[in-house]
Design an enzyme around this catalytic site. Structure first.
Site, PDB file in Angstrom:
ATOM      1  NE  ARG A   1      -7.115   4.549   5.376  1.00 49.21           N
ATOM      2  CZ  ARG A   1      -6.189   5.067   6.172  1.00 49.21           C
ATOM      3  NH1 ARG A   1      -6.465   5.347   7.413  1.00 49.21           N
ATOM      4  NH2 ARG A   1      -4.983   5.323   5.722  1.00 49.21           N
TER       5      ARG A   1
ATOM      6  NE  ARG B   1       0.117   9.957  10.633  1.00 45.94           N
ATOM      7  CZ  ARG B   1      -0.253   8.901   9.918  1.00 45.94           C
ATOM      8  NH1 ARG B   1      -1.406   8.324  10.143  1.00 45.94           N
ATOM      9  NH2 ARG B   1       0.526   8.439   8.974  1.00 45.94           N
TER      10      ARG B   1
ATOM     11  CE  LYS C   1      -1.945   1.579   3.976  1.00 44.63           C
ATOM     12  NZ  LYS C   1      -1.540   2.990   4.218  1.00 44.63           N
TER      13      LYS C   1
ATOM     14  NE  ARG D   1      -1.254  12.005   8.410  1.00 45.16           N
ATOM     15  CZ  ARG D   1      -1.180  13.267   8.759  1.00 45.16           C
ATOM     16  NH1 ARG D   1      -2.246  13.888   9.191  1.00 45.16           N
ATOM     17  NH2 ARG D   1      -0.036  13.916   8.677  1.00 45.16           N
TER      18      ARG D   1
HETATM   19  C1  UD1 Z   1       4.168   6.624   6.947  1.00 47.99           C
HETATM   20  C2  UD1 Z   1       3.301   5.443   6.639  1.00 47.99           C
HETATM   21  C3  UD1 Z   1       2.625   4.909   7.911  1.00 47.99           C
HETATM   22  C4  UD1 Z   1       3.677   4.648   8.991  1.00 47.99           C
HETATM   23  C5  UD1 Z   1       4.578   5.851   9.198  1.00 47.99           C
HETATM   24  C6  UD1 Z   1       5.723   5.595  10.150  1.00 47.99           C
HETATM   25  C7  UD1 Z   1       2.539   5.903   4.380  1.00 47.99           C
HETATM   26  C8  UD1 Z   1       1.414   6.249   3.484  1.00 47.99           C
HETATM   27  N1  UD1 Z   1       2.273   5.837   5.689  1.00 47.99           N
HETATM   28  O1  UD1 Z   1       3.295   7.650   7.440  1.00 47.99           O
HETATM   29  O2  UD1 Z   1       1.950   3.704   7.578  1.00 47.99           O
HETATM   30  O3  UD1 Z   1       3.027   4.358  10.204  1.00 47.99           O
HETATM   31  O4  UD1 Z   1       5.138   6.269   7.936  1.00 47.99           O
HETATM   32  O5  UD1 Z   1       6.473   4.530   9.717  1.00 47.99           O
HETATM   33  O6  UD1 Z   1       3.634   5.621   3.920  1.00 47.99           O
HETATM   34  N2  UD1 Z   1       6.055  14.217  11.733  1.00 47.99           N
HETATM   35  C9  UD1 Z   1       6.185  15.532  12.101  1.00 47.99           C
HETATM   36  N3  UD1 Z   1       6.211  16.486  11.130  1.00 47.99           N
HETATM   37  C10 UD1 Z   1       6.132  16.179   9.803  1.00 47.99           C
HETATM   38  C11 UD1 Z   1       6.002  14.817   9.441  1.00 47.99           C
HETATM   39  C12 UD1 Z   1       5.962  13.840  10.437  1.00 47.99           C
HETATM   40  O7  UD1 Z   1       6.247  15.860  13.284  1.00 47.99           O
HETATM   41  O8  UD1 Z   1       6.165  17.085   8.963  1.00 47.99           O
HETATM   42  C13 UD1 Z   1       5.981  13.163  12.804  1.00 47.99           C
HETATM   43  C14 UD1 Z   1       4.630  12.453  12.802  1.00 47.99           C
HETATM   44  O9  UD1 Z   1       3.684  13.150  13.553  1.00 47.99           O
HETATM   45  C15 UD1 Z   1       4.995  11.122  13.426  1.00 47.99           C
HETATM   46  C16 UD1 Z   1       6.421  10.875  12.918  1.00 47.99           C
HETATM   47  O10 UD1 Z   1       6.910  12.145  12.502  1.00 47.99           O
HETATM   48  O11 UD1 Z   1       5.014  11.227  14.822  1.00 47.99           O
HETATM   49  C17 UD1 Z   1       6.506   9.888  11.786  1.00 47.99           C
HETATM   50  O12 UD1 Z   1       5.639  10.286  10.745  1.00 47.99           O
HETATM   51  P1  UD1 Z   1       5.942   9.987   9.221  1.00 47.99           P
HETATM   52  O13 UD1 Z   1       7.175   9.166   9.078  1.00 47.99           O
HETATM   53  O14 UD1 Z   1       5.854  11.250   8.455  1.00 47.99           O
HETATM   54  O15 UD1 Z   1       4.686   9.077   8.831  1.00 47.99           O
HETATM   55  P2  UD1 Z   1       3.820   9.154   7.527  1.00 47.99           P
HETATM   56  O16 UD1 Z   1       4.688   9.437   6.342  1.00 47.99           O
HETATM   57  O17 UD1 Z   1       2.626  10.003   7.753  1.00 47.99           O
END
Ligand code: UD1
Length: 422
Positions: free
Chosen positions: A395, A120, A22, A91
């Site tokens: 999903r 997030r 996914k 998201r």
């Molecule tokens: C992706 C995955 C999700 C997985 C996650 C962590 C996809 C579609 N989803 O989500 O399944 O659980 O990685 O492995 O690939 N953060 C910030 N600021 C930002 C971005 C992130 O503070 O601008 C924080 C988030 O709140 C979270 C952490 O960083 O606590 C990790 O998030 P992130 O790696 O960005 O996850 P996603 O890309 O949303």
């Protein structure tokens, strides 16, 4: 609304094939925006999130055909907006921001807002795109980004965000000069995206390490790509074998991405025989308690935390699970407790005191991986479990109940009962 009903206590046996990833599929679909033409993506899982990304691409003006193999024609893109109604349901829609900005010099993408597992934010994505030269404003809940031409630069990420790394990589492919992403995410899906982008003509090095270097090119060409199998689905099926003391061979399995999961399953008392693209998971003896801390790849994935917790509720002793990625990812605990589990949560730590058995109950899925956790618990529980709000499961899992049925589970989907169990 549908629910999943499970009559627990059946050992799983047989062979099952993992569907496409996914998370890899979503960013690769977003990458099609970068190059006009006909892209072909194969090996796509049949999921609601994939349909949502398809709708976003169509909203931008793409012509999309097919399901598990999609032809995406991005010559005709006219729009640069990802609307709230689509972004709020997923998201990962936010991943079109970087590609839109790189190709058209402007994008209007709804801010995703919070979700069940945490706040997030997307601040790191926005800070990095600004460093590449984009003007960014927030207007009426939308990120409005514009630029004349993105310029490569060195970007140190405050945290190794997966989506952030993907957005920056895609934007930087068409920037002037070289971009260096430091403290980049190292997840296998990042490597998949880099492979797809390289097939489109991008010049990327260092994916899979903390430092990714992207030399901007003038233009990219369409890709013809097959996505990797889903490591979270594979891990979930491995736990299904373990929790039912079964004997299951999982094929099309991205074995090299599952080291942390395999290690913890083995520690917990499951036997995992590893082949090239298959694993065999069996369990004869009791489950042992384990200590787990979720971490960015190659650490134990947060996306497997809820599922392994289901397994450890039945261990002989107390397991400790620390969640370090998302601040609110223990919502499944209360539902597991309704099935007889004994779990105490202290901030980011779940203390899982093993019990000899779980009992079936009506429970509610609160997010994608929580729904898988409840289904796993239901497979091992005595009696009938009804998991409602199955739309979370749809999903991200391609036909999970059919795959479990095929392995001998007594599990089916039906309309939600009005009240109680009959
Ligand atoms: C992706 C995955 C999700 C997985 C996650 C962590 C996809 C579609 N989803 O989500 O399944 O659980 O990685 O492995 O690939 N953060 C910030 N600021 C930002 C971005 C992130 O503070 O601008 C924080 C988030 O709140 C979270 C952490 O960083 O606590 C990790 O998030 P992130 O790696 O960005 O996850 P996603 O890309 O949303």
């Amino acid at each position: 609304m549908d629910c999943i009903v499970i009559e627990g206590g059946k050992q799983l046996n047989g062979e099952v094939r993992v569907s496409g990833s996914k998370n890899a599929a979503l960013c690769i679909m977003a990458a099609t925006v970068l190059a006009p033409g006909y892209h072909t993506i194969a090996g796509l899982p049949m999921l609601r999130d994939i349909t949502t990304m398809r709708r976003i691409l169509e909203h931008l003006g793409a012509l999309v055909n097919g399901t598990d193999q999609m032809c995406i024609q991005t010559e005709t893109l006219t729009g640069v907006e990802a609307p709230y109604d689509l972004v709020r349901t997923m998201r990962a829609s936010f991943l079109v921001l970087g590609p839109l900005l790189a190709r058209f010099g402007r994008a209007r993408v709804s801010l995703p807002g919070g979700c069940a597992i945490g706040v997030r934010p997307v601040d790191i994505h926005l800070k990095a795109l600004a460093a590449l030269g984009a003007d960014i404003a927030i207007e009426q809940g939308y990120v409005v980004a514009t630029c004349k031409k993105l310029r490569g630069t060195t970007i140190l990420l405050d945290a190794p965000t997966v989506g952030g790394t993907e957005n920056i990589m895609m934007a930087a492919c068409l920037a002037d000069g070289t971009t260096v992403i430091q403290n980049a995410a190292r997840e296998p899906e990042i490597v998949e995206l880099a492979n797809a982008l390289r097939m489109m003509g991008a010049e990327i090095q260092g994916d899979g390490t903390h430092t990714i270097v992207i030399h901007g090119v003038r233009e990219l060409r369409p890709m013809n790509y097959t996505v990797m199998p889903d490591r979270v689905e594979a891990g979930t099926l491995m736990i299904a074998a373990g929790i039912t003391a079964g004997d299951v061979i999982i094929t099309n399995c991205p074995v090299h991405t599952l080291t942390a999961t395999i290690e913890k399953l083995s520690e917990a008392g499951c036997s995992v025989e590893v082949g090239d693209s298959r694993v065999r998971v069996t369990r004869r003896g009791a489950l042992h308690p384990v200590e787990i801390t979720t971490a960015p790849y190659p650490g134990f994935p947060t996306d497997m935390q809820a599922q392994i917790m289901a397994l450890l509720t039945l261990a002989e002793g107390t397991s400790l699970i620390r969640e370090t990625i998302f601040e609110n990812r223990f919502i499944h605990v209360a539902e597991l407790d309704r099935m007889g589990a004994r779990i105490k949560v202290e901030r980011d730590l779940a203390i899982v005191m093993g019990v000899p058995y779980l009992t079936g109950a009506r429970v509610m899925a609160t997010d994608l991986r929580a729904s898988a956790s409840l289904i796993l618990a239901g497979l091992a529980a005595q009696g009938t479990t009804v998991v409602s709000r199955v739309y979370h499961l749809d999903r991200g899992y391609d036909g999970l109940e059919k795959k479990l049925q095929h392995l001998g589970a007594s599990i089916w989907r039906q309309k939600e009962p009005a009240q109680g169990l009959h």
